[in-house]
Design an enzyme around this catalytic site. Structure first.
Site, PDB file in Angstrom:
ATOM      1  N   HIS A 238       0.880  -1.159   0.000  1.00 24.56           N
ATOM      2  CA  HIS A 238       0.000   0.000   0.000  1.00 24.56           C
ATOM      3  C   HIS A 238       0.921   1.214   0.000  1.00 24.56           C
ATOM      4  O   HIS A 238       1.878   1.256   0.766  1.00 24.56           O
ATOM      5  CB  HIS A 238      -0.869  -0.035   1.264  1.00 24.56           C
ATOM      6  CG  HIS A 238      -2.011   0.918   1.230  1.00 24.56           C
ATOM      7  ND1 HIS A 238      -1.839   2.280   1.274  1.00 24.56           N
ATOM      8  CD2 HIS A 238      -3.352   0.708   1.153  1.00 24.56           C
ATOM      9  CE1 HIS A 238      -3.037   2.863   1.218  1.00 24.56           C
ATOM     10  NE2 HIS A 238      -3.962   1.932   1.144  1.00 24.56           N
ATOM     11  N   ARG A 260      -5.535  10.065  -1.516  1.00 31.27           N
ATOM     12  CA  ARG A 260      -4.968  10.384  -2.827  1.00 31.27           C
ATOM     13  C   ARG A 260      -6.085  10.621  -3.829  1.00 31.27           C
ATOM     14  O   ARG A 260      -6.024  11.550  -4.635  1.00 31.27           O
ATOM     15  CB  ARG A 260      -4.069   9.248  -3.314  1.00 31.27           C
ATOM     16  CG  ARG A 260      -2.719   9.227  -2.620  1.00 31.27           C
ATOM     17  CD  ARG A 260      -1.852   8.106  -3.178  1.00 31.27           C
ATOM     18  NE  ARG A 260      -2.422   6.803  -2.867  1.00 31.27           N
ATOM     19  CZ  ARG A 260      -2.748   5.888  -3.764  1.00 31.27           C
ATOM     20  NH1 ARG A 260      -2.564   6.111  -5.046  1.00 31.27           N
ATOM     21  NH2 ARG A 260      -3.275   4.739  -3.398  1.00 31.27           N
TER      22      ARG A 260
END
Ligand SMILES: Cc1cc2nc3c(=O)[nH]c(=O)nc-3n(C[C@H](O)[C@H](O)[C@H](O)COP(=O)(O)OP(=O)(O)OC[C@H]3O[C@@H](n4cnc5c(N)ncnc54)[C@H](O)[C@@H]3O)c2cc1C
Ligand code: HEM
Ligand code: SF4
Ligand code: F3S
Ligand code: FES
Lengths: 582, 113, 243, 110
Positions: A238, A260
């Site tokens: 991740h 994000r």
């Protein structure tokens, strides 16, 4: 050596989504059977299913179909998934989500009109992910846990499985050897069927997200029992794990994907955005691409003080961020970081393990009496797991295992007797540290985590991995010389640290050797010396098996049982994606 | 006695309610006994009521009315928060209860002197 | 081991079957450091026999709760600097639960009561039925949502004095769950829930001390949920008398 | 089930008392002006059915209320259980009720 002996009909290891669902389904398919669930921590309070944030993939959204979910899964896995498993995953997820809502009592977020809310995770062509805020796993596991606690299922909590014990002829599984962690005693449990659902967990990396109890015990046991393991090189990173220094357990924990997606920026040590140097989508590229971008930037010595990069949200307005990502902002604040208004240091972190025991779509393994489901089982995701397919996988296959075991035990007349020699050997193995002089275990764990992170991590080369393999083997050998204070075996965490290290070292070796065997780059596995994905038609997956003292890693051709590379099972007029671009 | 997990307004409100309740329960028999004197020996009742001029007794009586007021307001607060759905205002309610009690007993005190 | 200039003065409860006492440790101060890190540091560096429990390390599993300077807290998300008094930290096992060893408690009583409070979904549909349409803004749903994010950490249970004094009191978390389910439009066990929480040791053993709400790390308010149950049981009390 | 009954009885008795207590305090504030005397009290109350009802209700309610309240405390703090607890509650109730009844009779009978 005195050990307690105990019998049951169906034995389940682990209480994540797979374990708990198996218990419920086993009870439904074999109502008269005695069911025992054993777990390394407290029932429902350990493992990663509880930590699921984003949600659960299910083709129930507008316009979405099982076929589309399946195609996304196959493409996301870069044509490596076992297609029958992937199909069942997508098809049964629909049933499982209805079961969760209607029978287990989960409540997933709704749209204003009262229907299920779906969001789009990266890499998907439909709004498909159902969720309960960003605490989906808590809702799923709490509800499952209640159901299991209220049923006559025998609980062996804080029982650590340490060995799969076969019958004398080796043809079938007799039962499982445990350490009752609270007393430090050994307990051997025979069962007609055993489900292994210990959830993998790549915690041999310097930065990792899974819960502390997950240390690859299941795969290490399976390896010793001679079972074939597939896709073992596939470790998903991740991109944004919290970075707060080596001394804190907060380091490595996930800062959610959505940051994000919402426009969060990644900045290097010099405060410059860098993701566009690596990919046209910038921060919104897929997990593996962003992880590699960050890793590359770190290697250029553009790192933040703790050796990572920054995520910055402040340009979106601190109040907005605080509102939209309430849980995340609070978590950071508890740890002393200002996510809404400042920058927070992040680093790629090992998140999920795609590899696992070779199983069929009914969770059966090569060993009679042993079933494997959830993150311990390989095949459903191929080289890459889509966000949201993790819980779907563990809950779907946990349920399948419960159904199948319930049916299968009807044909088993008696419990099978164990090979006492193997039992003795497994006990002796666990007792090794008590015959050595006590020493600190933790520094060695750090060495292992550094070795795997540096040499078998986000980007790999043959030279690096050879070096890594050597390091891991040396660490494994050093471990055998380290002792543990045996004054009391009751709740002796340091003993379990030692055993954790043993499992991690064993599986790290397999990961490295499998990664060396794959000479191309697919999904989570990226070779700098073989950056191409290779010919799709002749895709292969790796299979690792113990052979004497060593390992035997082979390549097997992927069977395209449902769809071939370049083709699709979607109707011709179906659009490429149903998700509106942001 | 006041351990850290207890140091918050709602716990204080609880303990105040409990102490006042017990104190009232202990006082009540005495109160009844004094009043019964009206029947058996009115002069002794008068003698007793005479005492009420003494400051110490006045303060004691004030304390009693204060307790009664505290307990009453505390009790009403409790029933309000249990039966009326206005949960976020509980702390204000706790403080308010004490405030009103002080007001009532204060009036009593002022009247008494 | 580490010769850092500044150290924390940590006292940790140690126990076995025969009894227990606090033991002092000096732990180096680090910049980002949680109580769980302190405990783990001691086990990893000073005393390998120290027992404690954790899993997720991010406040989701509710298995790391301990008494920290007298208050129950989740240790994985409690920053040392926020709770330190002077240079001292006192760490003890969670109150109101049997201790297994050192800082690890037996949480079974807590979960037994959870089930006893009927904190278990009572289905009326099956996996073959469609998913129910539920208005997310309805009064019932918003009431259910308020209490749903409980991680069963037992912190409220440890904070509550009614739990200490009333052995069979179900406690704040179990009752909070019962209230959440009571408001869940999908749950078909409303009367079962009311019966369970009206029994001895049910919601009427709560004296609204509010320590539960004060202590809950997720900012839930079990006191308000219990008040809701009291309200409903009172209503049912009158309703049943009438009919 | 007993918990619910006791709970209800305590709340209902409390609700009954609330206005009575307010009334009582008001009277006291009024009456206390210029000091109290037996004659004054008796002059107000003697022979008054209204006051007899007022204080009579008060006594019944308070006996129930305080008995339940002290019962809870005896259970929680003193650890009294089972029949001991029941006996304790009844004793409290009876003592308060009898003494209260006497007092009401004393001040209202003619
Ligand atoms: C932070 C985080 C976020 C995630 N978010 C998502 C998401 O949004 N969507 C998604 O689909 N997936 C997500 N995942 C992945 C998902 O959680 C896992 O894929 C899935 O939950 C695995 O389920 P499981 O039942 O196989 O294992 P787990 O839930 O991990 O359970 C494993 C169980 O086995 C027990 N165990 C381990 N070793 C032993 C032993 N030796 N003896 C006995 N018991 C043992 C453990 O204690 C635990 O109870 C996330 C993972 C993490 C870590
Ligand atoms: C005037 C009106 C009154 C009201 C509104 C009232 C209200 C209440 C309430 C709601 C409780 C329950 C507390 C709980 O369960 O936590 C209570 C408890 C109690 N009350 Fe009263 N009360 C009143 C008068 C009195 C009087 C006059 C006495 C004394 C004789 C008394 C003695 C008690 C006692 C001993 C308790 C138990 C306290 C506890 O459990 O903590 N009350 N009261
Ligand atoms: S209500 Fe809060 S404190 Fe209590 S168990 Fe749930 S999360 Fe923990
Ligand atoms: S602290 Fe306990 S007494 Fe009631 S309000 Fe909370 S449960
Ligand atoms: S370790 Fe899971 S809540 Fe703290």
């Amino acid at each position: 050596m005195k050990i307690e002996r105990h019998d049951t009909d169906i034995l389940i290891l682990g209480t994540g989504g797979a374990g708990l669902f198996a218990a419920l389904h086993a009870q439904q398919s074999a109502p008269d059977a005695k069911i025992t669930i054993a777990v390394k921590g407290l029932l429902g309070k350990c493992g990663c299913t509880r930590m699921v944030q984003g949600g659960y993939n299910v083709a129930l959204g507008t316009g979405d179909t099982v076929e589309r979910h399946f195609m996304d899964t196959i493409k996301g896995g870069k044509w490596l998934p076992d297609q029958d498993m992937a199909w069942k995953l997508c098809e049964q997820a629909v049933v499982r989500v209805r079961e969760l809502e209607n029978e287990v009592g989960c409540f997933f977020d709704r749209n204003a009109d009262g229907s299920l809310h779906h969001k789009a995770f990266a890499g998907q062509t439909a709004d498909r992910t159902v969720h309960k805020g960003d605490l989906t796993g808590i809702e799923i596991i709490n509800r499952l846990m209640e159901q299991v606690l209220s049923r006559p299922v025998e609980r062996l909590q804080e029982h650590r499985a340490i060995g799969l014990i076969p019958t004398k002829d080796g043809a079938a599984l007799s039962g499982v050897l445990f350490i009752d962690m609270r007393t430090g005693e050994f307990r051997f449990v025979r069962a007609k069927a055993v489900l292994m659902a210990t959830g993998g967990g790549p915690t041999m990396y310097k930065y990792h997200t899974p819960s502390g109890d997950k240390t690859m015990d299941g795969l290490a046991m399976a390896l010793r029992a001679g079972l074939p393991l597939r896709d073992m090189e596939m470790v998903q990173f991740h991109p944004t794990g919290l970075l707060a220094g080596d001394h804190t357990k907060m380091t490595g924990t996930v800062l959610e994907e959505g940051l994000r997606g919402a426009g969060g920026q990644l900045l290097n040590g010099a405060d410059n955005r860098f993701m566009f140097d690596y990919d046209a989508k910038g921060e919104r590229a897929t997990r593996d691409v962003v992880s590699r971008g960050i890793f590359a930037e770190m290697r250029k010595n553009n790192a933040s003080p703790n050796g990572g990069v920054y995520i910055s949200m402040a340009h979106l307005g601190p109040e907005n961020v605080a509102k939209k990502f309430k849980g995340m902002v609070k978590r950071c604040a508890d740890s002393g970081f200002d996510l809404a208004g400042g920058k927070v240091e992040v680093v790629p972190t090992a998140h999920y393990f795609m590899g696992g025991v070779v199983v069929d779509a009914d969770t059966r393994t090569a060993m009679e009496g042993l079933y494997v489901a959830g993150e311990d089982a390989g095949g459903a995701h191929g080289s890459n797991r889509l966000g949201g397919n993790g819980v779907a996988n563990s809950t779907v296959y946990g349920g399948v295992a419960g159904d199948v075991m319930g049916k299968d035990i009807a044909g088993v007349d008696a419990l099978r007797d164990p090979d006492e020699a193997v039992l003795e050997a497994e006990i002796a193995r666990a007792l090794v540290p008590f015959s050595q002089a006590p020493a600190h275990i933790h520094p060695l764990r750090k060495e292992l985590m550094d070795a795997m992170w540096e040499d078998v991590g986000v980007m790999r080369t043959a030279t690096g991995m050879q070096r890594g393999l050597k390091r891991v083997q040396e660490i494994g050998a050093d471990l055998m010389g380290l002792g543990v204070d045996g004054t009391t075996r009751a709740f002796n965490l340091t003993w379990h640290d030692w055993l954790n290290m043993r499992s991690l070292c064993d599986v790290s070796t397999v990961i490295t050797e499998a990664a060396l065997a794959r000479e191309n780059s697919r999904g989570a596995h990226f070779r700098e010396d073989f950056p191409e994905e290779g010919d799709l038609e002749t895709s292969y997956f790796t299979v690792a098996k113990q052979a004497g003292d060593g390992l035997d890693v082979t390549r097997e051709a992927v069977q395209f049982t449902i769809v071939k590379p370049g083709e699709t099972i979607l109707p011709d007029d179906e659009p490429e994606t149903l998700v509106a671009e942001e | 006695m006041i351990r850290p997990h207890r140091s918050h307004p709602l716990w204080f409100a609880f303990i105040l309610h409990r102490i006042s309740g017990v104190a009232l329960a202990l006082f009540l028999p005495v109160h009844f006994w004094v009043l019964s004197l009206a029947l058996t020996s009115p002069e002794r009742l008068d003698g007793f009521l005479h005492w009420t001029d003494i400051t110490a007794v006045k303060i004691a009586e004030f304390a009693l009315v204060f307790l009664l007021a505290v307990h009453l307001c505390g009790g009403l607060r409790l029933m309000a928060l249990e039966w009326l759905p206005w949960s976020p205002r509980q702390k204000t309610l706790a403080a308010g209860a004490v405030g009103v009690s002080v007001l009532i007993s204060g009036t009593f005190f002022l009247q008494a002197i | 081991m580490t010769s850092t200039a500044k150290t924390l003065d940590v006292s940790v409860w140690r126990s076995n079957d025969t009894g227990g006492a606090f033991q002092a440790f000096a732990v180096p101060i680090q910049e980002s450091q949680t109580i769980l890190d302190v405990v783990a540091w001691i086990q990893q560096n000073e005393d390998p026999t120290l027992a404690y429990r954790f899993a997720c390390r991010v406040g989701m599993c509710g298995s790391c709760a301990m008494m920290v300077n007298g208050k129950p807290r989740w240790t994985c998300r409690t920053h040392v600097q926020k709770v330190i008094s002077g240079n001292k930290i006192e760490i003890a096992p969670l109150r109101n639960l049997p201790v297994i060893k050192d800082l690890a408690t037996d949480m079974d009583p807590f979960f037994d009561k959870w089930v006893k409070a009927e904190g278990v979904f009572h289905p009326s549909k099956t996996r073959d039925d469609a998913i129910e349409q539920i208005d997310p803004t309805s009064h019932e749903r918003t009431e259910a949502d308020i209490g749903i994010e409980c991680i069963n950490c037992s912190i409220c249970y440890a904070a509550c004095d009614a739990v200490s004094t009333t052995e069979d009191y179900l406690g704040p978390a179990a009752l909070n769950r019962a209230w959440t389910l009571f408001n869940d439009a999908k749950d078909s066990g409303k009367q079962t829930i009311l019966d369970a929480v009206s029994a001895n040791g049910g919601c009427h053993s709560c004296h609204s001390m509010g320590s539960c709400a004060e202590a809950c790390p997720n900012e839930l308010n079990p006191m308000a949920s219990i008040a809701g149950l009291k309200r409903e049981t009172a209503k049912a009390f009158f309703a049943r008398r009438k009919s | 089930m007993t918990d619910l009954w006791l709970y209800m009885a305590q709340r209902i008795s409390a609700l009954v008392m609330a206005p009575l207590v307010l009334g009582h305090i008001a009277v006291m504030i009024y009456a206390i002006q210029g000091g109290l005397s037996a004659g004054e009290i008796l002059g107000r109350t003697q022979g008054s059915f209204g006051w007899a009802l007022f204080y009579g209700t008060f006594v019944v309610a308070v006996s129930i209320h305080a008995a339940i309240g002290l019962r809870t405390i005896a259970f929680e703090v003193l650890g009294l259980k089972g029949s001991a607890l029941t006996v304790f509650a009844w004793v409290v109730f009876l003592v308060l009720f009898v003494m209260g009844a006497q007092a009401v009779y004393a001040v209202t009978a003619t």
